[in-house]
Design a protein around this motif. Sequence first.
Motif, PDB file in Angstrom:
ATOM      1  N   LYS A 132      50.741 -14.762  -3.819  1.00 42.81           N
ATOM      2  CA  LYS A 132      49.134 -14.625  -3.574  1.00 42.81           C
ATOM      3  C   LYS A 132      48.500 -15.811  -4.547  1.00 42.81           C
ATOM      4  CE  LYS A 132      48.972  -9.769  -2.884  1.00 42.81           C
ATOM      5  NZ  LYS A 132      48.667  -8.392  -3.184  1.00 42.81           N
ATOM      6  N   PRO A 133      47.353 -16.567  -4.151  1.00 43.10           N
ATOM      7  CA  PRO A 133      46.627 -17.384  -4.727  1.00 43.10           C
ATOM      8  C   PRO A 133      46.264 -16.757  -6.079  1.00 43.10           C
ATOM      9  CG  PRO A 133      45.441 -16.999  -2.808  1.00 43.10           C
ATOM     10  CD  PRO A 133      46.931 -16.152  -2.873  1.00 43.10           C
ATOM     11  N   GLN A 134      46.205 -17.741  -7.104  1.00 44.46           N
ATOM     12  CA  GLN A 134      45.607 -17.118  -8.459  1.00 44.46           C
ATOM     13  C   GLN A 134      44.218 -17.106  -8.281  1.00 44.46           C
ATOM     14  OE1 GLN A 134      47.331 -15.678 -10.813  1.00 44.46           O
ATOM     15  NE2 GLN A 134      49.223 -15.913  -9.797  1.00 44.46           N
ATOM     16  N   VAL A 135      43.334 -16.352  -8.725  1.00 44.71           N
ATOM     17  CA  VAL A 135      42.185 -16.212  -8.926  1.00 44.71           C
ATOM     18  C   VAL A 135      41.585 -16.375 -10.442  1.00 44.71           C
ATOM     19  CG1 VAL A 135      41.535 -14.794  -7.079  1.00 44.71           C
ATOM     20  CG2 VAL A 135      41.768 -13.660  -9.162  1.00 44.71           C
ATOM     21  N   SER A 136      40.580 -16.977 -10.601  1.00 41.54           N
ATOM     22  CA  SER A 136      39.921 -17.114 -12.053  1.00 41.54           C
ATOM     23  C   SER A 136      39.194 -16.108 -12.400  1.00 41.54           C
ATOM     24  CB  SER A 136      39.243 -18.553 -11.998  1.00 41.54           C
ATOM     25  OG  SER A 136      38.532 -18.815 -13.327  1.00 41.54           O
ATOM     26  N   ASP A 137      39.533 -15.847 -13.958  1.00 45.21           N
ATOM     27  CA  ASP A 137      38.699 -14.600 -14.312  1.00 45.21           C
ATOM     28  C   ASP A 137      37.213 -15.120 -14.738  1.00 45.21           C
ATOM     29  OD1 ASP A 137      40.872 -13.306 -14.045  1.00 45.21           O
ATOM     30  OD2 ASP A 137      41.561 -13.344 -16.114  1.00 45.21           O
ATOM     31  N   THR A 138      37.011 -16.600 -14.992  1.00 40.03           N
ATOM     32  CA  THR A 138      35.710 -17.012 -15.410  1.00 40.03           C
ATOM     33  C   THR A 138      34.802 -17.625 -14.564  1.00 40.03           C
ATOM     34  OG1 THR A 138      36.682 -19.187 -16.015  1.00 40.03           O
ATOM     35  CG2 THR A 138      36.653 -17.264 -17.726  1.00 40.03           C
ATOM     36  N   GLN A 139      35.688 -17.863 -13.366  1.00 43.32           N
ATOM     37  CA  GLN A 139      34.884 -18.794 -12.135  1.00 43.32           C
ATOM     38  C   GLN A 139      33.834 -17.654 -11.517  1.00 43.32           C
ATOM     39  OE1 GLN A 139      37.327 -20.702  -9.547  1.00 43.32           O
ATOM     40  NE2 GLN A 139      35.656 -21.382  -8.124  1.00 43.32           N
ATOM     41  N   VAL A 140      32.665 -18.215 -11.118  1.00 48.39           N
ATOM     42  CA  VAL A 140      31.730 -17.454 -10.336  1.00 48.39           C
ATOM     43  C   VAL A 140      31.889 -17.829  -8.926  1.00 48.39           C
ATOM     44  CG1 VAL A 140      29.381 -16.916  -9.737  1.00 48.39           C
ATOM     45  CG2 VAL A 140      30.159 -17.085 -12.077  1.00 48.39           C
ATOM     46  N   TYR A 141      32.383 -16.828  -7.938  1.00 50.23           N
ATOM     47  CA  TYR A 141      32.654 -17.336  -6.523  1.00 50.23           C
ATOM     48  C   TYR A 141      31.156 -17.007  -5.665  1.00 50.23           C
ATOM     49  CZ  TYR A 141      37.466 -17.499  -7.847  1.00 50.23           C
ATOM     50  OH  TYR A 141      38.783 -17.907  -8.357  1.00 50.23           O
ATOM     51  N   SER A 142      31.288 -17.812  -4.747  1.00 52.51           N
ATOM     52  CA  SER A 142      30.140 -17.620  -3.812  1.00 52.51           C
ATOM     53  C   SER A 142      30.554 -17.021  -2.362  1.00 52.51           C
ATOM     54  CB  SER A 142      29.243 -19.010  -3.464  1.00 52.51           C
ATOM     55  OG  SER A 142      28.402 -19.174  -4.773  1.00 52.51           O
ATOM     56  N   GLU A 143      31.808 -17.261  -2.070  1.00 53.87           N
ATOM     57  CA  GLU A 143      32.433 -16.798  -0.862  1.00 53.87           C
ATOM     58  C   GLU A 143      33.792 -16.094  -1.184  1.00 53.87           C
ATOM     59  OE1 GLU A 143      33.541 -20.268   1.508  1.00 53.87           O
ATOM     60  OE2 GLU A 143      31.380 -20.806   1.596  1.00 53.87           O
ATOM     61  N   VAL A 144      33.913 -15.025  -0.722  1.00 59.35           N
ATOM     62  CA  VAL A 144      34.718 -13.850  -1.064  1.00 59.35           C
ATOM     63  C   VAL A 144      35.544 -13.163  -0.111  1.00 59.35           C
ATOM     64  CG1 VAL A 144      34.109 -13.838  -3.651  1.00 59.35           C
ATOM     65  CG2 VAL A 144      33.136 -12.061  -1.972  1.00 59.35           C
ATOM     66  N   GLU A 145      36.456 -12.547  -0.231  1.00 62.55           N
ATOM     67  CA  GLU A 145      36.949 -11.537   1.134  1.00 62.55           C
ATOM     68  C   GLU A 145      36.067 -10.464   1.097  1.00 62.55           C
ATOM     69  OE1 GLU A 145      41.027 -10.884   0.491  1.00 62.55           O
ATOM     70  OE2 GLU A 145      41.419 -13.132   0.686  1.00 62.55           O
ATOM     71  N   GLN A 146      35.771  -9.958  -0.087  1.00 59.76           N
ATOM     72  CA  GLN A 146      35.108  -8.504  -0.030  1.00 59.76           C
ATOM     73  C   GLN A 146      33.739  -8.914  -0.936  1.00 59.76           C
ATOM     74  OE1 GLN A 146      37.315  -5.156  -0.751  1.00 59.76           O
ATOM     75  NE2 GLN A 146      35.653  -3.726  -1.106  1.00 59.76           N
ATOM     76  N   THR A 147      32.565  -8.885  -0.544  1.00 56.54           N
ATOM     77  CA  THR A 147      31.537  -8.784  -1.152  1.00 56.54           C
ATOM     78  C   THR A 147      31.028  -7.651  -2.200  1.00 56.54           C
ATOM     79  OG1 THR A 147      29.942  -8.086   0.559  1.00 56.54           O
ATOM     80  CG2 THR A 147      30.359 -10.555   0.275  1.00 56.54           C
ATOM     81  N   ALA A 148      30.584  -7.943  -3.219  1.00 57.20           N
ATOM     82  CA  ALA A 148      30.116  -6.935  -4.231  1.00 57.20           C
ATOM     83  C   ALA A 148      29.028  -6.093  -3.442  1.00 57.20           C
ATOM     84  CB  ALA A 148      29.571  -7.476  -5.473  1.00 57.20           C
ATOM     85  N   GLU A 149      29.275  -4.577  -3.558  1.00 53.70           N
ATOM     86  CA  GLU A 149      28.213  -3.654  -2.882  1.00 53.70           C
ATOM     87  C   GLU A 149      27.474  -2.714  -4.076  1.00 53.70           C
ATOM     88  OE1 GLU A 149      30.365  -1.524  -0.192  1.00 53.70           O
ATOM     89  OE2 GLU A 149      30.784  -3.258   1.314  1.00 53.70           O
ATOM     90  N   PHE A 150      26.510  -2.488  -3.862  1.00 54.70           N
ATOM     91  CA  PHE A 150      25.781  -1.556  -4.569  1.00 54.70           C
ATOM     92  C   PHE A 150      25.925  -0.159  -4.177  1.00 54.70           C
ATOM     93  CE2 PHE A 150      21.961   0.742  -6.120  1.00 54.70           C
ATOM     94  CZ  PHE A 150      21.844   0.594  -7.124  1.00 54.70           C
ATOM     95  N   PRO A 151      25.976   0.939  -5.156  1.00 48.79           N
ATOM     96  CA  PRO A 151      26.143   2.341  -4.821  1.00 48.79           C
ATOM     97  C   PRO A 151      24.888   2.797  -3.610  1.00 48.79           C
ATOM     98  CG  PRO A 151      26.465   2.119  -7.092  1.00 48.79           C
ATOM     99  CD  PRO A 151      26.090   1.013  -6.491  1.00 48.79           C
ATOM    100  N   GLY A 152      25.357   3.029  -2.381  1.00 42.92           N
ATOM    101  CA  GLY A 152      24.256   3.590  -1.346  1.00 42.92           C
ATOM    102  C   GLY A 152      24.009   2.349  -0.740  1.00 42.92           C
ATOM    103  N   GLY A 153      24.434   1.120  -0.582  1.00 39.80           N
ATOM    104  CA  GLY A 153      24.158   0.037   0.150  1.00 39.80           C
ATOM    105  C   GLY A 153      23.032  -0.880  -0.381  1.00 39.80           C
ATOM    106  N   ILE A 154      22.771  -1.844   0.272  1.00 39.33           N
ATOM    107  CA  ILE A 154      21.747  -2.905  -0.298  1.00 39.33           C
ATOM    108  C   ILE A 154      20.280  -2.227   0.094  1.00 39.33           C
ATOM    109  CG2 ILE A 154      21.624  -3.829   2.064  1.00 39.33           C
ATOM    110  CD1 ILE A 154      21.327  -5.897  -1.060  1.00 39.33           C
ATOM    111  N   ASN A 155      20.186  -1.369   0.982  1.00 42.74           N
ATOM    112  CA  ASN A 155      18.833  -0.789   1.201  1.00 42.74           C
ATOM    113  C   ASN A 155      18.430   0.091   0.017  1.00 42.74           C
ATOM    114  OD1 ASN A 155      18.330  -2.036   3.660  1.00 42.74           O
ATOM    115  ND2 ASN A 155      19.507  -0.344   4.922  1.00 42.74           N
ATOM    116  N   ALA A 156      19.325   0.844  -0.594  1.00 41.62           N
ATOM    117  CA  ALA A 156      19.136   1.658  -1.877  1.00 41.62           C
ATOM    118  C   ALA A 156      18.730   0.693  -2.989  1.00 41.62           C
ATOM    119  CB  ALA A 156      20.434   2.304  -2.303  1.00 41.62           C
ATOM    120  N   PHE A 157      19.559  -0.422  -3.034  1.00 43.32           N
ATOM    121  CA  PHE A 157      19.469  -1.343  -4.010  1.00 43.32           C
ATOM    122  C   PHE A 157      17.930  -1.815  -4.030  1.00 43.32           C
ATOM    123  CE2 PHE A 157      19.252  -5.812  -5.965  1.00 43.32           C
ATOM    124  CZ  PHE A 157      19.445  -5.424  -7.319  1.00 43.32           C
ATOM    125  N   ARG A 158      17.465  -2.052  -2.859  1.00 40.66           N
ATOM    126  CA  ARG A 158      16.093  -2.779  -2.403  1.00 40.66           C
ATOM    127  C   ARG A 158      14.979  -1.618  -2.971  1.00 40.66           C
ATOM    128  NH1 ARG A 158      15.447  -7.113   0.412  1.00 40.66           N
ATOM    129  NH2 ARG A 158      17.200  -8.164   1.189  1.00 40.66           N
TER     130      ARG A 158
END
Length: 280
Positions: free
Chosen positions: A170-196
Amino acid sequence: MADENVYRSNGSLDEIVFENRNKGYGAYDLRSSYPRLLTKSFIIGTSLFLVAALSPFIYSTIKNLTAPDKVEVKSELVEILEDEPIIEEVKPDEPPPPPPPKEEEKIEVIQNVVPEPVKIPKNETPPPKISEQIDTKTGVTAQEGVKTPAYTPPPPPPSTGTKTSTAEVKPQVSDTQVYSEVEQTAEFPGGINAFRNKVSGNFDGSAMNGDEGTVKAEVTFVVERDGTITDVKANGKNSDFNSEAVRTIKSIKNKWTPAKINGQSVRYRFRLPLTMNFEG
């Protein structure tokens, strides 16, 4: 008998009627005084009538005697001289005054006020599914084209002809790098509409003047590996709106589900277009 007739011829009728009777009775007195009363009444009535009939004549005679002497006034006709009318001379050089301007008739007009159009808030597009994000790249604007996977695994090592045990690397991932493209995006509890909903509920509109209309900004922040939010920024034309948007997002303490690459949590930069309408 002869003496009795003589006596009767010499007496009055009253004497004959009241002979041998009480003459002190009132009827005898009234009958005996009746001629005198009749004569007296006639004299008094005639006097009053004469006074009433002669009163106007006596009044006019007294008025004529007391009236002042008449003064004779000579009246003669006086000839009345009329003034000759003044005729204004019209100067030939001066033109006659113009006629008054004719007032034009007003046309009836019905007021027709067109309501000012109000922009409808833009419906934000929800983020794509994780499976779609793995198949192709993500961006702010959708674009059709050839699908290219966001992550391409490295090629397997060349075969040496000998059987060796191969393990998936498996490719190594950085602990400090900020990624813009990922396999699984970050999600807010309840979905993006709940965050809005959280953002709109905590947003303090008193920081705005109230007449800005529709205000837009792009908010970016980093979802850390533990689900917290850092490095919150807002990029928009209204500085007050940007400041309040940053404060509002920082005030939301709910932790996110971090983004992942190859099942490992990574730091992920999340972009959130934010649009609000302020009307006075």
